[in-house]
Design an enzyme around this catalytic site. Sequence first.
Site, mmCIF file in Angstrom:
data_model
loop_
_atom_site.group_PDB
_atom_site.id
_atom_site.type_symbol
_atom_site.label_atom_id
_atom_site.label_comp_id
_atom_site.label_asym_id
_atom_site.label_seq_id
_atom_site.Cartn_x
_atom_site.Cartn_y
_atom_site.Cartn_z
ATOM 1 N N HIS A 1 0.531 -1.009 -4.090
ATOM 2 C CA HIS A 1 -0.595 -1.800 -4.579
ATOM 3 C C HIS A 1 -0.226 -2.534 -5.867
ATOM 4 O O HIS A 1 -0.878 -3.497 -6.246
ATOM 5 C CB HIS A 1 -1.793 -0.892 -4.884
ATOM 6 C CG HIS A 1 -2.538 -0.472 -3.661
ATOM 7 N ND1 HIS A 1 -1.990 0.331 -2.696
ATOM 8 C CD2 HIS A 1 -3.796 -0.760 -3.241
ATOM 9 C CE1 HIS A 1 -2.884 0.520 -1.738
ATOM 10 N NE2 HIS A 1 -3.983 -0.130 -2.041
ATOM 11 N N SER A 2 0.791 -2.015 -6.547
ATOM 12 C CA SER A 2 1.165 -2.565 -7.849
ATOM 13 C C SER A 2 2.536 -3.218 -7.782
ATOM 14 O O SER A 2 3.490 -2.613 -7.282
ATOM 15 C CB SER A 2 1.154 -1.437 -8.889
ATOM 16 O OG SER A 2 2.078 -1.699 -9.911
#
Lengths: 128, 204
Positions: free
Chosen positions: A9-10
């Site tokens: 997600h990052s």
Amino acid sequence: MVGIVIVSHSRKVAEGVRDLALQMAGEHKAIIACGGMEDGSIGTDTVLIMEAIKEANDGDGVCVLCDLGSAILSTQTAMDLLDDPIKVVIADAPILEGAISCAINASFGAPLSDVVQAAEKARGMSKF
Amino acid sequence: MSTRLYQCIEAIGNKIIENKDFLTDLDREIGDADHGVNMARGFSEVLTALPQDETDIGAALKKVGMTLLSKVGGASGPLYGTAYMKAAGPAAGKTEIDLTVACEMLKEAIAGIQMRGKAVKGEKTMLDALIPAYETMVSCIESGDDAKTTLEKMCETASMGVEYTKTIQATKGRASYLGERSIGHQDPGATSSLITLEAIRDFL
């Protein structure tokens, strides 16, 4: 050589995991970090993942390491969208430890099934 | 001048965008507080990316699906993205649809969500709104209701489905970490599915 895609997600997580895996695996270059959204915010983007898989593939297939939740749903969707017949497997493994053992084995020229197995072994690895 | 097809998708997008804070607040209770923000971002992009003169319903829904896959960011991206892309199937090449085709599209969309999310009814997900709505649609078609009436009845059962999600525990996604603490909260995904149906109802 089996390609590796790191889906998080990052963006920072994906790039950090890739950097560590590259450090451990030496010459393996086809480790693609695919983290966050196009604008850098937190999330996963199916289309970016699909492009990363294509980029990582040199014909021997691709092993994908995911963090959790929508990273997995988005990767599965990306796999369905691929129009080229690329062998892709999501390793059921912790993203960092999995990526490192995946990268080391891939750099030896191991086939996709062995690379995935090596990544999944990392799940039970004891730290002590 | 935009087509009626574009206007319908615009109506859905606008209603999702209007409900951004509401959906995010619901998600703050049991999720990661991003559902409204994510869906609004996805649909803002849809309204820009979709050609206003598009008349092919299948092509439009495919475009909506691909845009949501890329721009939503959370789990609702692949879930709604897959739903719209599957719904495109029965509408391929069509410039108008009747209730029977629409029903087939909803059936495909639900099957896509189930395939992607590996969920069934009763797990506090968007399926708890969509499956009852689908069942209502089937029986409305059997009894010969018109489109407006059908959509009204579908929204009623979908709304009951959303209420039902308050009484059950989540087993999917981040809310599943909360276990019993997820009871009492309505599911954000079921809510955005209801909002979508309401937007179509109001548009007709």
